[in-house]
Design a protein around this motif. Structure first.
Motif, PDB file in Angstrom:
ATOM      1  N   MET A 213       0.831  -1.215   0.000  1.00 52.59           N
ATOM      2  CA  MET A 213       0.000   0.000   0.000  1.00 52.59           C
ATOM      3  C   MET A 213       0.859   1.256   0.000  1.00 52.59           C
ATOM      4  SD  MET A 213      -2.929  -1.297  -0.344  1.00 52.59           S
ATOM      5  CE  MET A 213      -3.937   0.169  -0.230  1.00 52.59           C
ATOM      6  N   ASP A 214       1.948   1.246   0.755  1.00 54.93           N
ATOM      7  CA  ASP A 214       2.851   2.412   0.763  1.00 54.93           C
ATOM      8  C   ASP A 214       3.446   2.651  -0.628  1.00 54.93           C
ATOM      9  OD1 ASP A 214       2.356   2.884   3.457  1.00 54.93           O
ATOM     10  OD2 ASP A 214       4.225   1.956   4.142  1.00 54.93           O
ATOM     11  N   LYS A 215       3.837   1.582  -1.312  1.00 51.98           N
ATOM     12  CA  LYS A 215       4.374   1.713  -2.677  1.00 51.98           C
ATOM     13  C   LYS A 215       3.294   2.207  -3.638  1.00 51.98           C
ATOM     14  CE  LYS A 215       8.664   0.284  -2.347  1.00 51.98           C
ATOM     15  NZ  LYS A 215       9.789   1.150  -2.693  1.00 51.98           N
ATOM     16  N   LEU A 216       2.076   1.764  -3.425  1.00 54.30           N
ATOM     17  CA  LEU A 216       0.958   2.192  -4.263  1.00 54.30           C
ATOM     18  C   LEU A 216       0.707   3.693  -4.119  1.00 54.30           C
ATOM     19  CD1 LEU A 216      -1.092   0.777  -6.153  1.00 54.30           C
ATOM     20  CD2 LEU A 216      -2.592   0.563  -4.183  1.00 54.30           C
TER      21      LEU A 216
ATOM     22  N   GLY B  28       0.162   8.633  -5.713  1.00 51.95           N
ATOM     23  CA  GLY B  28      -0.062   9.862  -4.964  1.00 51.95           C
ATOM     24  C   GLY B  28      -1.224   9.720  -3.993  1.00 51.95           C
ATOM     25  N   GLN B  29      -1.297  10.658  -3.070  1.00 51.19           N
ATOM     26  CA  GLN B  29      -2.368  10.664  -2.066  1.00 51.19           C
ATOM     27  C   GLN B  29      -3.731  10.899  -2.728  1.00 51.19           C
ATOM     28  OE1 GLN B  29      -2.215  10.142   1.219  1.00 51.19           O
ATOM     29  NE2 GLN B  29      -0.001   9.997   1.378  1.00 51.19           N
TER      30      GLN B  29
ATOM     31  N   GLU C 232      -6.505   3.073   7.261  1.00 52.59           N
ATOM     32  CA  GLU C 232      -5.240   3.783   7.101  1.00 52.59           C
ATOM     33  C   GLU C 232      -5.062   4.443   5.733  1.00 52.59           C
ATOM     34  OE1 GLU C 232      -0.504   2.969   7.786  1.00 52.59           O
ATOM     35  OE2 GLU C 232      -1.974   2.023   9.094  1.00 52.59           O
ATOM     36  N   TYR C 233      -5.617   3.831   4.678  1.00 52.12           N
ATOM     37  CA  TYR C 233      -5.347   4.318   3.323  1.00 52.12           C
ATOM     38  C   TYR C 233      -6.584   4.832   2.584  1.00 52.12           C
ATOM     39  CZ  TYR C 233      -0.842   2.090   4.043  1.00 52.12           C
ATOM     40  OH  TYR C 233       0.379   1.738   4.536  1.00 52.12           O
TER      41      TYR C 233
END
Length: 137
Positions: A50-53, A58-59, A86-87
């Motif tokens: 998810m962080d890489k996504l 972008g946010q 979280e995302y």
């Protein structure tokens, strides 16, 4: 069928992310996960993807998610509640299953997840369904 072997890999703009626990494909409107056999796809692994996504798109991005279950693996269905908290990226999910055990696991995950999950018999069915979700168009 692996995503890389599908017609979509070459026709859609795709970024491939290779991690020790699986292959992940980032497309404009969705992403595909192909987790390696025997892995317990836990929160730490999910968070890395998810962080890489978010780094890639972008946010504030909204995407569909396709779990292409070409290999048997396990996942804690409650992890997806954490993903949303979280995302808040995933609009809907499709799970491509290739046997009865994967279908039963997908059914269990569907009970835990509040957003739409479609169980699909093929990658084509999953991609078609995701690309026709009104929130992604």
């Amino acid at each position: 069928m692996k995503f890389e072997e599908s017609k979509y890999f070459n026709t859609l703009k795709t970024h491939k992310l290779t991690m020790s626990f699986g292959e992940f494909y980032f497309c404009e409107k969705f992403f595909v996960a192909e987790v390696h056999e025997g892995i317990h796809f836990d929160w730490d692994m999910i968070k890395k993807v998810m962080d890489k996504l978010v780094e890639f798109h972008g946010q504030g991005i909204k995407l569909g998610y396709i779990s292409n279950r070409i290999n048997p693996y396990s996942v804690d269905p409650q992890s997806w509640i954490k993903v949303d908290a979280e995302y808040n990226i995933i609009i809907a999910s499709a799970i491509v299953y290739y046997n009865n055990i994967a279908f039963m696991n997908a059914t269990l995950e569907k009970k835990f997840y509040k957003k739409s999950i479609k169980r699909c018999l093929s990658l084509d069915e999953a991609v078609d369904w995701i690309l026709n979700i009104k929130e992604l168009n």
